[in-house]
Scaffold this active site. Structure first.
Site, short mmCIF file in Angstrom:
data_model
loop_
_atom_site.label_atom_id
_atom_site.label_comp_id
_atom_site.label_asym_id
_atom_site.label_seq_id
_atom_site.Cartn_x
_atom_site.Cartn_y
_atom_site.Cartn_z
N HIS A 34 33.17 39.37 10.63
CA HIS A 34 34.25 39.13 11.36
C HIS A 34 35.14 38.85 10.46
O HIS A 34 35.24 38.72 9.31
CB HIS A 34 33.84 38.34 12.59
CG HIS A 34 33.45 36.94 12.26
ND1 HIS A 34 34.11 36.02 11.44
CD2 HIS A 34 31.93 36.38 12.38
CE1 HIS A 34 33.31 35.02 11.17
NE2 HIS A 34 32.21 35.19 11.54
N HIS A 37 35.04 36.14 7.97
CA HIS A 37 34.42 36.34 6.57
C HIS A 37 35.59 37.00 5.71
O HIS A 37 35.74 36.92 4.56
CB HIS A 37 33.17 37.29 6.85
CG HIS A 37 32.23 36.75 7.40
ND1 HIS A 37 31.72 36.97 8.71
CD2 HIS A 37 31.28 35.72 7.17
CE1 HIS A 37 30.69 36.19 9.26
NE2 HIS A 37 30.31 35.64 8.17
N ASP A 151 31.69 25.72 8.18
CA ASP A 151 30.56 25.20 7.75
C ASP A 151 31.02 24.03 6.91
O ASP A 151 30.58 24.05 5.66
CB ASP A 151 29.51 26.11 7.28
CG ASP A 151 29.34 27.15 8.33
OD1 ASP A 151 28.44 27.10 9.12
OD2 ASP A 151 29.76 28.33 7.98
N GLN A 154 28.35 22.41 4.82
CA GLN A 154 27.94 23.09 3.73
C GLN A 154 28.75 23.33 2.55
O GLN A 154 28.29 23.30 1.37
CB GLN A 154 27.66 24.57 4.24
CG GLN A 154 27.46 25.74 3.61
CD GLN A 154 27.21 26.90 3.93
OE1 GLN A 154 26.12 27.25 4.55
NE2 GLN A 154 28.14 27.90 4.28
N SER A 186 32.40 33.51 14.93
CA SER A 186 30.66 33.44 14.42
C SER A 186 30.26 34.65 14.72
O SER A 186 30.33 35.26 15.86
CB SER A 186 30.36 32.09 14.97
OG SER A 186 29.02 32.19 14.95
P1 AMP Z 1 27.60 33.18 7.22
O1 AMP Z 1 27.38 34.82 7.14
O2 AMP Z 1 27.52 32.59 8.64
O3 AMP Z 1 26.71 32.55 6.59
O4 AMP Z 1 29.13 32.88 6.65
C1 AMP Z 1 29.45 33.14 5.43
C2 AMP Z 1 30.68 32.34 5.15
O5 AMP Z 1 31.91 32.69 5.92
C3 AMP Z 1 30.61 30.78 5.29
O6 AMP Z 1 31.12 30.25 4.08
C4 AMP Z 1 31.10 30.46 6.43
O7 AMP Z 1 31.79 29.08 6.42
C5 AMP Z 1 32.18 31.28 6.50
N1 AMP Z 1 33.02 31.64 7.87
C6 AMP Z 1 32.25 31.99 8.90
N2 AMP Z 1 32.82 31.81 9.95
C7 AMP Z 1 34.12 31.44 9.70
C8 AMP Z 1 35.29 31.17 10.18
N3 AMP Z 1 35.40 31.56 11.57
N4 AMP Z 1 36.33 31.09 9.54
C9 AMP Z 1 36.31 30.92 8.04
N5 AMP Z 1 35.13 30.99 7.45
C10 AMP Z 1 34.03 31.36 8.26
#
Ligand code: AMP
Length: 280
Positions: A34, A37, A151, A154, A186
């Site tokens: 989204h 990312h 996160d 993380q 998310s």
């Molecule tokens: P994920 O695919 O959920 O593991 O997320 C991959 C990366 O994208 C991680 O570093 C997340 O913190 C970041 N991320 C996910 N959602 C958001 C958001 N709404 N805003 C900024 N970064 C995000």
């Protein structure tokens, strides 16, 4: 966009580019991409010559098998989105690439950063994250790597990871990307029913309230108030806490010169959502 399926191919490509003096930015994801990312990749594009996105749903960071099974897979749409922002490279590793010796996680000493919040509620989660990111870093050998503040715990753990593993990678935190009503973007939002989607912005509203209250009130009073609000809401609060940003230790009162952040995990039905906001 260049697509890599194996670690050897990607490492060879990266080494050749770095030999030419080009810098590499890396954004690891689990797909179902989204705008949140994409903002990571766009920041990487501004700061590096080449940017790599990876998509891999990492089995060792899930303590709940249903969550892993139900993780959305939208690969075709992800590729279209990455192409729309001219991402240079997509790495789609196989399980064998990342776990040549079997899908087990290593154990890291994250100095307590992994013991609170997500670590307290999700068994072995951060050892799983540390294991896969460590391996991805060794394969992609970036100059900089981008992680969302969405996160936040993380992000701090990855900073600790590069320190523990002595990896020459700069870790960049990227601000949370939100929907117009404040809900943090998310991949899990796709699973919300209409009623749950309408209820979910209450999380960000509560964080903003906590920030406002923090101008005058002590942390304990804020915690009580937010917990009470949730008990009257359609969401089920798992935790609300206020931590000092660097060590992520829960704080009862503020100390001069330190930064604090409020964190929430809450359920909308069976969907677990997290969010956070710097409050001071
Ligand atoms: P994920 O695919 O959920 O593991 O997320 C991959 C990366 O994208 C991680 O570093 C997340 O913190 C970041 N991320 C996910 N959602 C958001 C958001 N709404 N805003 C900024 N970064 C995000």
């Amino acid at each position: 966009m260049k697509l890599f399926h194996t670690a050897t191919e990607l490492t060879t490509w990266v080494k050749a580019k770095k030999k030419k003096g080009l810098s590499i930015g890396f954004c690891p994801t689990m797909g179902a991409l989204h705008q949140g990312h994409l903002s990571l990749i766009q920041q990487s594009q501004k700061e590096n010559d080449l940017s790599i996105c990876s998509i891999f749903v990492n089995p060792t960071q899930f303590d709940n098998p249903t969550d892993l099974e139900k993780y959305p897979n939208t690969l075709d749409q992800d590729i279209t989105l990455l192409e729309s922002i001219n991402c240079d490279t997509l790495y789609l590793p196989t399980v064998l690439d990342l776990y040549p010796g079997g899908t087990h996680s290593s154990t890291f000493d994250f100095n307590g950063l992994d013991q609170v919040m997500e670590g307290a509620f999700r068994d072995n989660h951060f050892n799983g994250v540390g294991t896969v990111v460590n391996r991805l870093f060794r394969i992609s050998q970036p100059n900089k790597a981008y992680f969302g503040e969405k996160d936040f715990q993380q992000l701090q753990i990855i900073r600790k990871l590069v320190d523990l593993e002595s990896l020459p990678i700069e870790i960049i935190g990227v601000a949370i990307h939100r929907e117009a009503d404040g809900l943090a973007m998310s991949s899990r939002n796709l699973r919300l029913s209409k009623a749950q989607r309408n209820a979910a912005p209450f999380i960000y509203k509560s964080l903003k309230k906590a920030k406002e209250m923090a101008q005058e009130l002590d942390f304990e009073t804020i915690k009580k108030s937010i917990k009470k609000d949730f008990s009257n809401s359609e969401l089920k609060l798992e935790y609300f806490t206020i931590c000092e940003e660097h060590r992520l230790i829960e704080s009862k009162q503020r100390e001069e010169g330190k930064k604090y952040r409020a964190f929430i995990a809450a359920y909308a039905g069976k969907i677990r959502l997290i969010d956070n906001l710097q409050i001071h």
